[in-house]
Design a protein around this motif. Structure first.
Motif, PDB file in Angstrom:
ATOM      1  N   THR A   1      -2.508   6.445   8.349  1.00  0.00           N
ATOM      2  CA  THR A   1      -3.412   5.367   8.749  1.00  0.00           C
ATOM      3  C   THR A   1      -3.869   4.578   7.532  1.00  0.00           C
ATOM      4  O   THR A   1      -3.870   3.344   7.527  1.00  0.00           O
ATOM      5  CB  THR A   1      -4.654   5.958   9.468  1.00  0.00           C
ATOM      6  OG1 THR A   1      -4.179   6.884  10.442  1.00  0.00           O
ATOM      7  CG2 THR A   1      -5.489   4.881  10.127  1.00  0.00           C
ATOM      8  N   TYR A   2      -4.235   5.309   6.486  1.00  0.00           N
ATOM      9  CA  TYR A   2      -4.779   4.669   5.282  1.00  0.00           C
ATOM     10  C   TYR A   2      -3.764   3.728   4.629  1.00  0.00           C
ATOM     11  O   TYR A   2      -4.108   2.684   4.103  1.00  0.00           O
ATOM     12  CB  TYR A   2      -5.221   5.778   4.319  1.00  0.00           C
ATOM     13  CG  TYR A   2      -5.766   5.315   2.985  1.00  0.00           C
ATOM     14  CD1 TYR A   2      -6.983   4.642   2.893  1.00  0.00           C
ATOM     15  CD2 TYR A   2      -5.065   5.584   1.801  1.00  0.00           C
ATOM     16  CE1 TYR A   2      -7.481   4.234   1.659  1.00  0.00           C
ATOM     17  CE2 TYR A   2      -5.555   5.179   0.572  1.00  0.00           C
ATOM     18  CZ  TYR A   2      -6.762   4.499   0.506  1.00  0.00           C
ATOM     19  OH  TYR A   2      -7.249   4.105  -0.714  1.00  0.00           O
ATOM     20  N   LEU A   3      -2.477   4.122   4.659  1.00  0.00           N
ATOM     21  CA  LEU A   3      -1.458   3.324   3.967  1.00  0.00           C
ATOM     22  C   LEU A   3      -0.632   2.447   4.911  1.00  0.00           C
ATOM     23  O   LEU A   3       0.251   1.705   4.473  1.00  0.00           O
ATOM     24  CB  LEU A   3      -0.521   4.234   3.161  1.00  0.00           C
ATOM     25  CG  LEU A   3      -1.182   5.035   2.031  1.00  0.00           C
ATOM     26  CD1 LEU A   3      -0.165   5.957   1.360  1.00  0.00           C
ATOM     27  CD2 LEU A   3      -1.800   4.101   0.986  1.00  0.00           C
ATOM     28  N   GLY A   4      -0.887   2.574   6.213  1.00  0.00           N
ATOM     29  CA  GLY A   4      -0.177   1.727   7.163  1.00  0.00           C
ATOM     30  C   GLY A   4       1.250   2.170   7.424  1.00  0.00           C
ATOM     31  O   GLY A   4       2.177   1.357   7.440  1.00  0.00           O
ATOM     32  N   THR A   5       1.439   3.474   7.618  1.00  0.00           N
ATOM     33  CA  THR A   5       2.765   3.942   8.011  1.00  0.00           C
ATOM     34  C   THR A   5       2.587   4.982   9.116  1.00  0.00           C
ATOM     35  O   THR A   5       1.496   5.128   9.662  1.00  0.00           O
ATOM     36  CB  THR A   5       3.532   4.516   6.799  1.00  0.00           C
ATOM     37  OG1 THR A   5       4.841   4.870   7.215  1.00  0.00           O
ATOM     38  CG2 THR A   5       2.852   5.734   6.198  1.00  0.00           C
TER      39      THR A   5
ATOM     40  N   ILE B   1      -0.433  20.366   1.700  1.00  0.00           N
ATOM     41  CA  ILE B   1      -0.616  19.126   2.456  1.00  0.00           C
ATOM     42  C   ILE B   1      -0.752  19.518   3.932  1.00  0.00           C
ATOM     43  O   ILE B   1       0.160  20.116   4.499  1.00  0.00           O
ATOM     44  CB  ILE B   1       0.602  18.190   2.275  1.00  0.00           C
ATOM     45  CG1 ILE B   1       0.900  17.941   0.782  1.00  0.00           C
ATOM     46  CG2 ILE B   1       0.391  16.877   3.033  1.00  0.00           C
ATOM     47  CD1 ILE B   1      -0.078  17.064   0.053  1.00  0.00           C
ATOM     48  N   THR B   2      -1.867  19.198   4.544  1.00  0.00           N
ATOM     49  CA  THR B   2      -2.103  19.584   5.933  1.00  0.00           C
ATOM     50  C   THR B   2      -1.691  18.452   6.887  1.00  0.00           C
ATOM     51  O   THR B   2      -1.554  17.303   6.457  1.00  0.00           O
ATOM     52  CB  THR B   2      -3.606  19.862   6.166  1.00  0.00           C
ATOM     53  OG1 THR B   2      -4.312  18.610   6.027  1.00  0.00           O
ATOM     54  CG2 THR B   2      -4.164  20.863   5.156  1.00  0.00           C
ATOM     55  N   PRO B   3      -1.535  18.776   8.175  1.00  0.00           N
ATOM     56  CA  PRO B   3      -1.250  17.719   9.154  1.00  0.00           C
ATOM     57  C   PRO B   3      -2.338  16.640   9.142  1.00  0.00           C
ATOM     58  O   PRO B   3      -2.053  15.453   9.320  1.00  0.00           O
ATOM     59  CB  PRO B   3      -1.248  18.452  10.497  1.00  0.00           C
ATOM     60  CG  PRO B   3      -0.916  19.873  10.147  1.00  0.00           C
ATOM     61  CD  PRO B   3      -1.485  20.115   8.791  1.00  0.00           C
ATOM     62  N   GLU B   4      -3.591  17.039   8.881  1.00  0.00           N
ATOM     63  CA  GLU B   4      -4.689  16.057   8.819  1.00  0.00           C
ATOM     64  C   GLU B   4      -4.492  15.097   7.651  1.00  0.00           C
ATOM     65  O   GLU B   4      -4.727  13.902   7.775  1.00  0.00           O
ATOM     66  CB  GLU B   4      -6.050  16.758   8.689  1.00  0.00           C
ATOM     67  CG  GLU B   4      -6.504  17.499   9.935  1.00  0.00           C
ATOM     68  CD  GLU B   4      -5.813  18.851  10.112  1.00  0.00           C
ATOM     69  OE1 GLU B   4      -5.086  19.283   9.185  1.00  0.00           O
ATOM     70  OE2 GLU B   4      -5.980  19.456  11.182  1.00  0.00           O
ATOM     71  N   HIS B   5      -4.052  15.643   6.502  1.00  0.00           N
ATOM     72  CA  HIS B   5      -3.766  14.770   5.364  1.00  0.00           C
ATOM     73  C   HIS B   5      -2.705  13.748   5.740  1.00  0.00           C
ATOM     74  O   HIS B   5      -2.810  12.569   5.414  1.00  0.00           O
ATOM     75  CB  HIS B   5      -3.208  15.574   4.175  1.00  0.00           C
ATOM     76  CG  HIS B   5      -4.197  16.488   3.528  1.00  0.00           C
ATOM     77  ND1 HIS B   5      -3.841  17.708   2.990  1.00  0.00           N
ATOM     78  CD2 HIS B   5      -5.517  16.367   3.324  1.00  0.00           C
ATOM     79  CE1 HIS B   5      -4.912  18.292   2.475  1.00  0.00           C
ATOM     80  NE2 HIS B   5      -5.936  17.499   2.668  1.00  0.00           N
ATOM     81  N   MET B   6      -1.669  14.234   6.413  1.00  0.00           N
ATOM     82  CA  MET B   6      -0.543  13.347   6.709  1.00  0.00           C
ATOM     83  C   MET B   6      -0.957  12.246   7.671  1.00  0.00           C
ATOM     84  O   MET B   6      -0.599  11.077   7.502  1.00  0.00           O
ATOM     85  CB  MET B   6       0.638  14.156   7.232  1.00  0.00           C
ATOM     86  CG  MET B   6       1.250  15.008   6.122  1.00  0.00           C
ATOM     87  SD  MET B   6       2.818  15.745   6.546  1.00  0.00           S
ATOM     88  CE  MET B   6       2.259  17.273   7.265  1.00  0.00           C
TER      89      MET B   6
ATOM     90  N   ARG C   1       0.821  -1.220   0.000  1.00  0.00           N
ATOM     91  CA  ARG C   1       0.000   0.000   0.000  1.00  0.00           C
ATOM     92  C   ARG C   1       0.851   1.265   0.000  1.00  0.00           C
ATOM     93  O   ARG C   1       0.521   2.262  -0.628  1.00  0.00           O
ATOM     94  CB  ARG C   1      -0.929   0.019   1.222  1.00  0.00           C
ATOM     95  CG  ARG C   1      -1.972  -1.066   1.225  1.00  0.00           C
ATOM     96  CD  ARG C   1      -2.877  -0.965   2.456  1.00  0.00           C
ATOM     97  NE  ARG C   1      -3.760   0.196   2.457  1.00  0.00           N
ATOM     98  CZ  ARG C   1      -4.937   0.233   1.839  1.00  0.00           C
ATOM     99  NH1 ARG C   1      -5.366  -0.824   1.180  1.00  0.00           N
ATOM    100  NH2 ARG C   1      -5.686   1.325   1.880  1.00  0.00           N
ATOM    101  N   LEU C   2       1.974   1.232   0.725  1.00  0.00           N
ATOM    102  CA  LEU C   2       2.786   2.436   0.894  1.00  0.00           C
ATOM    103  C   LEU C   2       3.251   3.011  -0.457  1.00  0.00           C
ATOM    104  O   LEU C   2       3.499   4.204  -0.588  1.00  0.00           O
ATOM    105  CB  LEU C   2       3.986   2.119   1.796  1.00  0.00           C
ATOM    106  CG  LEU C   2       4.859   3.301   2.217  1.00  0.00           C
ATOM    107  CD1 LEU C   2       4.038   4.397   2.890  1.00  0.00           C
ATOM    108  CD2 LEU C   2       5.976   2.837   3.159  1.00  0.00           C
TER     109      LEU C   2
END
Ligand SMILES: Cc1cc2nc3c(=O)[nH]c(=O)nc-3n(C[C@H](O)[C@H](O)[C@H](O)COP(=O)(O)O)c2cc1C
Ligand code: SF4
Ligand code: FES
Lengths: 428, 164
Positions: free
Chosen positions: B55-59, B45-50, B27-28
């Motif tokens: 979480t979404y990509l598992g990192t 790119i916001t802190p929320e995006h990061m 996924r990463l």
């Protein structure tokens, strides 16, 4: 001498329909893929490309067929093809023309290569600053998929191959092959120490072939016409054609495809010669990393061997022409700003060295340098030149070569800056 | 700022995100393509995006932050609606890039590379390393559109065209 282009890679790029599948098919497109899948074993494809001596067009000139043979034999892991479409070497824009105008040529090359190396998946890593190339490739992939030329069970042969377009996000170092692999994996574009070479342990720690766009775009011709036809083009050292990217102070900048071995002087003349009726001062033959050539040094055949003998590199074939009103100290400053900015920072000699060199040349250009600075600049570059294992990748060499050659060949101009306390080209 | 996105991935991007993730065995590997989409949609790119991406990509968010800061096309600060990349490298420099960069700075009243957008949020200007468009030097890339063979006199016209 006036020279004629041999357009194999760039044939019909001016045609408005050139990027479409129908147009590509009408010119014999995907015939080579069909031939490979239906009439040849993967090994026969590898052997044919090896016989054709297709040298890597990304810069180093390594033979593609030989590289493919480095893949481990009794491998059980998936194999990947990654096409290097990062094209960020200053002065280089040939891959962009292939991707935008002949996306199917590259895709066909990728598919045949995947078949040859046993890869089920190929990724084309296109730099983030090429949205048009990404769009053109992505729609070509979809067109090919709709016609069963890509995806599962291609043309009913039982062979399944997927090709995906992957985007970069602005970093020259992702053109270095292991940096590119780190980037595809979702990391910073940090190059890795070799060995292991990507062929043994590359993408997702699996065997991986990395080839440049132009390299892979030669594969359909080799398979369709045969290695012997390819070997008839160019020179024994570098068979085939190359796309020359001519820019800088010429009347007609652009891409020109010639058989390898063409004379550099004629290539410059074909691009209209030095602009505004000015005189030639210098030529960079193979991208900003190349050692600079003086006007009397450009009567040289363009293939990997001849340019190496002339003390420079064929590299990416980015030919930058510089006229006699140009300050070479300022030009080196520009080149070093690039390399200092693009160093990924992992290795001290490269990270610190490119920064120091940039500072010294900036000082000299501003008229604040000393004679000792000129020697220091050369020594610093000599020190970060990576040969001999000082650094992980060759970016440090790429920065050292122009630096050393500019200082050596234009030393008087550097000294004049020091003597006058200003740039002599910028008036009093 | 955080109110922009309640869920991650944002509803309207979810399907595209999932499709991209499916191209890779890990996924990463989708990280950079997805960041490019977010940067285009939100101009930064916001802190929320990061956190969401991590979480979404598992990192970890720290890994995402490390990637965001490495690549020049990502930005923490909100860029202008039109973000200009003006090439400053060799071939463009030889054909007058410094004058073109100056002309854009003067016209828009922002400094190239400062990360600062015009007060109306319409424009920001960055210098770029070789855009691979050297036959059209000096050149600019903006909103995926290219302008080549630029002279300082053409800057007014380009800005007008983009403002339309
Ligand atoms: C700093 C650096 C930048 C590079 N940039 C590129 C690039 O933009 N495109 C490319 O094809 N190769 C680039 N290369 C060469 C690649 O590492 C690799 O050798 C090449 O992609 C292999 O393909 P080829 O054998 O088909 O040429 C770069 C190498 C270095 C050291
Ligand atoms: S040589 Fe330079 S660019 Fe290459 S890995 Fe080392 S620091 Fe990074
Ligand atoms: S130097 Fe500006 S596009 Fe290449």
């Amino acid at each position: 001498m006036s020279i004629r282009e041999t357009r194999i890679l760039l044939s019909d790029i001016e045609h408005p329909e050139s990027p479409t599948l129908d147009f590509y098919l009408s010119g014999g497109g995907y015939k080579a893929l069909e031939k490979a899948l239906k009439e040849m074993t993967p090994k026969q494809v590898v052997d044919e490309v090896t016989k054709a001596k297709v040298r890597g067009r990304g810069g180093a000139g390594f033979e593609a067929g030989r590289k493919w043979q480095f893949l481990p034999k009794n491998n059980t892991k998936p194999v990947y093809l990654t096409c290097n479409a990062d094209e960020s070497e200053p002065g280089t824009f040939k891959d962009r023309h292939i991707m935008e105008r002949r996306p199917h040529l590259l895709i066909e090359g990728c598919l045949i290569t995947c078949y040859a190396i046993g890869a089920k998946t190929g990724y084309i890593y296109v730099r983030g600053e090429f949205p048009q190339a990404q769009a053109s490739l992505s729609s070509a992939v979809e067109e090919a998929r709709a016609k069963n030329l890509l995806g599962p069970d291609i043309l009913g042969t039982g062979v399944s191959i997927d090709i995906w377009v992957h985007t970069g996000a602005g970093a020259y170092i992702c053109g270095e092959e292991t940096g590119m692999l780190s980037s595809i994996e979702g990391g910073r574009g940090h190059p890795k120490l070799k060995p292991p070479f990507p062929a043994v342990e590359g993408l997702f720690r699996c065997p991986t072939v990395v080839n440049n766009v132009e390299t892979l775009s030669n594969v359909p011709f080799v398979i369709r016409e045969g290695a012997d036809a390819f070997l008839k083009l160019g020179t024994a050292d570098t068979p085939g054609t190359r796309i020359f990217c001519v820019s800088g102070h010429v009347e007609k900048p652009g891409v020109f495809e010639y058989e390898c071995g063409v004379n550099l002087k004629d290539v410059i003349a074909a691009a209209g010669g030095v602009w505004k009726g000015r005189k030639l001062k210098a030529v960079i033959p193979g991208g900003a990393s190349a050692h600079v050539l003086l006007p009397h040094e450009i009567d040289v055949a363009c293939d990997f061997g001849s340019l190496a003998k002339a003390g420079t590199i064929m590299g990416s074939c980015g030919v930058v022409v510089i006229d006699d009103t140009t300050c070479m100290v300022e030009t080196l400053q520009n080149v070093l700003e690039f390399f200092a900015h693009e160093s990924c920072g992992q290795c001290t000699p490269c990270r610190e060295g490119t920064g120091w060199a940039r500072k010294i040349v900036t000082r000299i250009e501003a008229g604040k340098g000393t004679m000792a600075d000129i020697d220091r600049l050369y020594e610093v570059a000599d020190n970060f030149e990576g040969m001999g294992g000082k650094t992980i990748c060759a970016l440090s060499d790429a920065a050292a070569w122009p630096t050393k050659s500019y200082v050596k060949k234009f030393r008087q101009e550097f000294e004049e800056h020091v003597r006058l306390g200003r740039c002599p080209m910028k008036g009093a | 700022m955080g109110a922009e996105i309640q869920t991650f991935p944002p509803e309207h991007l979810k399907e595209r995100f999932d499709r991209i993730v499916a191209r890779y065995p890990k996924r990463l590997a989708a990280l950079i393509p997805l960041l490019m989409m977010l940067q285009r949609e939100y101009q930064h790119i916001t802190p929320e995006h990061m956190e969401g991406l991590a979480t979404y990509l598992g990192t970890t968010p720290a890994h995402v932050l490390g990637v965001v800061t490495f690549y020049t096309m990502f930005s923490h600060r909100k860029r202008g609606k039109h973000h200009l990349y003006v090439c400053k490298t060799l071939s463009c420099h030889l054909r007058g890039a410094p004058g073109v960069i100056r002309a854009f700075e003067e016209k828009l009243g922002v400094k190239a590379g400062s990360g600062e957008a015009t007060p109306d949020g319409e424009f920001s200007v960055d210098t770029a390393e070789c855009l691979g468009l050297c036959e059209q030097a000096p050149c600019v890339l903006v909103d995926g559109q290219r302008f080549g063979n630029i002279t300082p006199e053409m800057v007014d016209q380009i800005v007008k065209e983009l403002s339309r």
